[in-house]
Design a protein around this motif. Structure first.
Motif, PDB file in Angstrom:
ATOM      1  N   SER A 158      -3.774   4.743   7.453  1.00 37.34           N
ATOM      2  CA  SER A 158      -3.039   5.397   6.364  1.00 37.34           C
ATOM      3  C   SER A 158      -2.949   6.891   6.636  1.00 37.34           C
ATOM      4  O   SER A 158      -3.963   7.527   6.946  1.00 37.34           O
ATOM      5  CB  SER A 158      -3.735   5.158   5.017  1.00 37.34           C
ATOM      6  OG  SER A 158      -3.779   3.776   4.712  1.00 37.34           O
ATOM      7  N   VAL A 211       1.790   6.654   0.492  1.00 34.25           N
ATOM      8  CA  VAL A 211       1.374   7.113   1.818  1.00 34.25           C
ATOM      9  C   VAL A 211       2.066   6.249   2.878  1.00 34.25           C
ATOM     10  O   VAL A 211       2.536   5.144   2.592  1.00 34.25           O
ATOM     11  CB  VAL A 211      -0.157   7.024   2.002  1.00 34.25           C
ATOM     12  CG1 VAL A 211      -0.878   7.863   0.963  1.00 34.25           C
ATOM     13  CG2 VAL A 211      -0.640   5.572   1.959  1.00 34.25           C
ATOM     14  N   ALA A 213      -7.661   1.253   1.660  1.00 35.39           N
ATOM     15  CA  ALA A 213      -7.430   0.882   3.055  1.00 35.39           C
ATOM     16  C   ALA A 213      -8.422  -0.181   3.519  1.00 35.39           C
ATOM     17  O   ALA A 213      -8.063  -1.124   4.246  1.00 35.39           O
ATOM     18  CB  ALA A 213      -7.531   2.118   3.939  1.00 35.39           C
ATOM     19  N   HIS A 245      -8.245   6.264  -1.511  1.00 31.37           N
ATOM     20  CA  HIS A 245      -7.465   5.828  -0.350  1.00 31.37           C
ATOM     21  C   HIS A 245      -8.342   5.077   0.646  1.00 31.37           C
ATOM     22  O   HIS A 245      -7.898   4.106   1.274  1.00 31.37           O
ATOM     23  CB  HIS A 245      -6.828   7.040   0.326  1.00 31.37           C
ATOM     24  CG  HIS A 245      -5.711   7.652  -0.461  1.00 31.37           C
ATOM     25  ND1 HIS A 245      -4.506   7.010  -0.668  1.00 31.37           N
ATOM     26  CD2 HIS A 245      -5.608   8.858  -1.098  1.00 31.37           C
ATOM     27  CE1 HIS A 245      -3.702   7.785  -1.384  1.00 31.37           C
ATOM     28  NE2 HIS A 245      -4.359   8.921  -1.671  1.00 31.37           N
ATOM     29  N   ILE A 302       0.842  -1.211   0.000  1.00 35.78           N
ATOM     30  CA  ILE A 302       0.000   0.000   0.000  1.00 35.78           C
ATOM     31  C   ILE A 302       0.867   1.247   0.000  1.00 35.78           C
ATOM     32  O   ILE A 302       0.600   2.216  -0.731  1.00 35.78           O
ATOM     33  CB  ILE A 302      -0.946   0.003   1.214  1.00 35.78           C
ATOM     34  CG1 ILE A 302      -1.859  -1.220   1.178  1.00 35.78           C
ATOM     35  CG2 ILE A 302      -1.783   1.266   1.243  1.00 35.78           C
ATOM     36  CD1 ILE A 302      -2.686  -1.335  -0.071  1.00 35.78           C
ATOM     37  N   ALA A 303       1.919   1.250   0.805  1.00 35.48           N
ATOM     38  CA  ALA A 303       2.801   2.424   0.868  1.00 35.48           C
ATOM     39  C   ALA A 303       3.454   2.684  -0.483  1.00 35.48           C
ATOM     40  O   ALA A 303       3.561   3.843  -0.932  1.00 35.48           O
ATOM     41  CB  ALA A 303       3.857   2.213   1.950  1.00 35.48           C
ATOM     42  N   VAL A 320       1.773   3.835   5.948  1.00 29.69           N
ATOM     43  CA  VAL A 320       0.759   2.876   6.384  1.00 29.69           C
ATOM     44  C   VAL A 320       1.261   2.172   7.638  1.00 29.69           C
ATOM     45  O   VAL A 320       2.444   1.820   7.737  1.00 29.69           O
ATOM     46  CB  VAL A 320       0.464   1.840   5.290  1.00 29.69           C
ATOM     47  CG1 VAL A 320      -0.590   0.842   5.755  1.00 29.69           C
ATOM     48  CG2 VAL A 320       0.004   2.534   4.017  1.00 29.69           C
TER      49      VAL A 320
END
Length: 438
Positions: A132, A53, A149, A145, A47-48, A55
């Motif tokens: 996040s 972002v 998430a 986002h 995800i990062a 996380v």
């Protein structure tokens, strides 16, 4: 003008399509992680990397289970999350997300962006949250986002549930191995050795088995049961904390410990010291809970675990039956009590001791004499007046007088083998029953 508006609209559509494609791609990668042997740290890293972002996966107690920031090391990411995210207000935020069971977006004025919190569900529980930290940027789409998430939290839930199953299965296998060793049910010695090896048993060291019996407090049945279970769990953790190599298992209200025993093979010093420490700690934590500990004989071969456990269990059951609450007793130190403790009815032992020495005990209560103590010391020093007098710090004539008074009161002839043996056994019974100050 119309062409310009059409161009803007087309650009927006193209941007939306690219965003949707990116979202589908992220979903595909996340779903793939659920099928692989991935952990929640891998989810945070994905995800990062894909959304740029920071996380983090935060436990109910605000522990950092995983963290990732784009282009940063794991250590740096954990430190960043700890410095900028972990604070008392976060607990309230997590609790609210846990109640709604849905991902939520909150403003993050400190960084000028947003914080998205998605609860991670495992069955009906929420063991953790995916958080996040979305920075403020042109064209930021919080909905994307939020959906990312939420899906990532779902995948984390799948991973944690799988880990729980694996842990539970591993624990069950471990318990089965321990049960096999304690019962001596191995088909042959090689099988027993393999079982012990899987549990980390070191055949180069001395061991003893401890049987810790927990006595539930009086009162409400359900409450008593829960307190006893908590005390048993605390007992197992205590032994592991004091001796990390210990092999422990909990059978209801009995905690069984296979403990390394350094030092001289026959002493059992560490086992008794740890047993006494256990009684002390449990007394402080659970003052209404009774506990007694039996310690089996020393051994090195895994095949002897069952024997040592049987010795520990028999010793423990016997001392509890005799009302010795809080006792820590090693099988090796029982002496003749090994036989005495096997008598089904303690009252029969008490009657025998009373028949032999009852008048002496009555005389002591009335006149505060030292006959019983003197007699025991006299026997322990192999009928030596000098050594007994030195131990008791009296004149040898005093020992002679007290021994003769015992003979007068009881009618025993302590020069006679059978009378002397009867008196010695009676003394052992009184000590075993804990009914004298011996």
């Amino acid at each position: 003008m119309a062409e310009s508006l059409a161009s803007v609209g087309l650009s927006a559509i193209n941007q939306e399509n690219r965003t949707l494609r990116d979202l589908v791609e992220i979903y595909r990668h996340l779903s793939g992680l659920a099928l692989q042997d991935a952990d929640i740290g891998t989810v945070a890293e994905l995800i990062a990397r894909r959304t740029a972002v920071t996380v983090a996966v935060i436990s109910q107690k605000m522990g950092i289970l995983a963290a990732a920031s784009p282009g940063e090391s794991y250590e740096h990411s954990v430190q960043y999350v700890h410095d900028h995210l972990i604070h008392p207000r976060l607990a309230h935020t997590l609790a609210m997300a846990g109640k709604t069971r849905r991902a939520s977006r909150l403003p993050d004025p400190a960084r000028g962006g947003a914080m998205i919190v998605a609860p991670i569900l495992v069955g009906d529980t929420v063991p953790a949250y995916l958080v996040s930290l979305v920075p403020d940027s042109p064209g930021r789409d919080d909905d994307i986002h939020l959906m990312t998430a939420e899906h990532a939290a779902t995948i984390c839930g799948v991973i944690l549930a799988r880990e729980r199953v694996i842990t539970s299965a591993g624990s069950q296998v471990r318990d089965d191995l321990i049960e096999g060793l304690l019962s001596g049910s191995g088909r042959d010695n090689d099988e027993v050795v393999r079982w012990a090896h899987h549990l980390g048993f070191d055949a180069e060291r001395n061991h003893r088995v401890l049987s810790v019996l927990i006595e539930a407090p009086p009162g409400d049945g359900e409450r008593s049961r829960l307190v006893a279970e908590r005390a048993a769990g605390a007992t197992a953790r205590l032994f592991v904390a004091q001796s990390p190599d210990a092999i422990t298992t909990v059978r209801g209200r009995e905690v069984i410990v296979v403990l390394n025993e350094p030092g001289a093979p026959a002493t059992g010093i560490q086992s008794e010291q740890l047993g006494a420490l256990c009684v002390q700690r449990l007394g402080a934590l659970f003052p209404d809970v009774g506990v007694s500990i039996g310690i089996g004989g020393v051994f090195r071969e895994p095949a002897h675990i069952a024997r040592s456990y049987e010795e520990a269990r028999r010793t423990n059951e016997a001392i509890r039956r005799l009302g010795r609450r809080g006792a820590v007793v090693a099988f090796d130190n029982l002496g003749i009590s090994r036989l005495l403790l096997q008598v089904p009815d303690p009252e029969a032992l008490r009657e025998f001791a009373t028949d032999i020495l009852g008048e002496v005990l009555k005389h002591e209560q009335e006149h505060h004499s030292k006959y019983v103590t003197t007699l025991k010391c006299y026997f322990q020093e192999n009928n030596s007046l000098r050594r007994a007098s030195e131990r008791l710090h009296v004149h040898p004539n005093t020992i002679t007088y007290r021994v003769r008074r015992v003979e007068e009161i009881t009618g025993l002839d302590l020069e006679n083998y059978r009378d002397r043996l009867a008196a010695q056994v009676a003394l052992e019974i009184l000590e075993t029953l804990g009914e004298t100050g011996l």
